[in-house]
Design a protein around this motif. Sequence first.
Motif, PDB file in Angstrom:
ATOM      1  N   HIS A 278      -0.461   4.256  -6.959  1.00  0.00           N
ATOM      2  CA  HIS A 278      -0.168   5.514  -7.642  1.00  0.00           C
ATOM      3  C   HIS A 278       0.847   5.323  -8.758  1.00  0.00           C
TER       4      HIS A 278
ATOM      5  N   GLU B  74      -0.916   2.026   1.074  1.00  0.00           N
ATOM      6  CA  GLU B  74      -0.633   1.618  -0.300  1.00  0.00           C
ATOM      7  C   GLU B  74      -0.705   0.093  -0.432  1.00  0.00           C
TER       8      GLU B  74
ATOM      9  N   LYS C 249      -8.241   2.688  -4.259  1.00  0.00           N
ATOM     10  CA  LYS C 249      -7.974   4.020  -4.810  1.00  0.00           C
ATOM     11  C   LYS C 249      -6.807   3.929  -5.789  1.00  0.00           C
TER      12      LYS C 249
ATOM     13  N   THR D 178      -3.349   9.604   6.244  1.00  0.00           N
ATOM     14  CA  THR D 178      -2.428   9.134   5.205  1.00  0.00           C
ATOM     15  C   THR D 178      -0.985   9.424   5.606  1.00  0.00           C
TER      16      THR D 178
ATOM     17  N   SER E 222      -4.433   1.914  -1.673  1.00  0.00           N
ATOM     18  CA  SER E 222      -4.159   2.828  -2.783  1.00  0.00           C
ATOM     19  C   SER E 222      -2.969   2.400  -3.628  1.00  0.00           C
TER      20      SER E 222
ATOM     21  N   VAL F 132      -8.636   2.384   3.054  1.00  0.00           N
ATOM     22  CA  VAL F 132      -8.400   2.711   1.644  1.00  0.00           C
ATOM     23  C   VAL F 132      -7.080   2.070   1.243  1.00  0.00           C
TER      24      VAL F 132
ATOM     25  N   ASP G 255      -5.361   5.331   4.859  1.00  0.00           N
ATOM     26  CA  ASP G 255      -4.933   5.043   3.489  1.00  0.00           C
ATOM     27  C   ASP G 255      -3.587   4.334   3.564  1.00  0.00           C
TER      28      ASP G 255
END
Length: 230
Positions: A124, A98, A151, A64, A122, A120, A96
């Motif tokens: 947030h 975004e 995620k 990440t 993601s 992944v 990971d």
Amino acid sequence: MKFPENSPVVLGTITTPTGLRYLARKFVSADAIEVRVDALLAKKVSKEKIEAALKKRQHPVLLTLRIPSEGGQRTWNVKERRELFLQLLPYVDAIDVELATMRVMQPVIDKARRTGKTVVLSAHAIRKPASPAQISRWVGEFDPQPRTILKVAAQIKAWRDLQQLAALLVNQPDWPVAVMGLGPYAAQSRSVLAALGSHFVYGYLDAPAAPGQPSVAAVRKMVAAVNLGK
């Protein structure tokens, strides 16, 4: 080495120089380790030291390089971030990226998929809970390809915030989805979300990587308490 596919995966994060030692240990309490490169670079750990530690890994690794707007600890130049992802990609088992940076990081995602890595994607909500519209937008941006996981991590300040995160798991039963709460209710929320089928449950191995993040040891107890232990 293959990234775990059985759910839930207990992920142990490392964000400190001493945390890198976990990579070479024969036994750790996590199923896989997330290496937060942004946090390590912010603590003056060199790229060379991170790469050397990854080469010695004994466990599946999620790589990440988080951006500041989604909880990262380093401001990135897009070219630098892309090149570092590609440099470290041979020594990890998953990445990971975004959803917000998916387009500019597409060469990284494409290379990861060609080489059999798990991806992944993601999203947030760090400072406040995610709205239903925001969650709906994230779901719409996600393309459920093989070995690809959605995620979502968001602040929980009230019961309805947890309900919205839980609904994401309930409404997408055929997708591999990892959902977690942030903030003062993070620990309590993770046991609920694990019981509902969150693909990942995060805990820290060295120091918390997100607001309210519990330790891996605490996460293991949560998973056992909801009768999901393997």
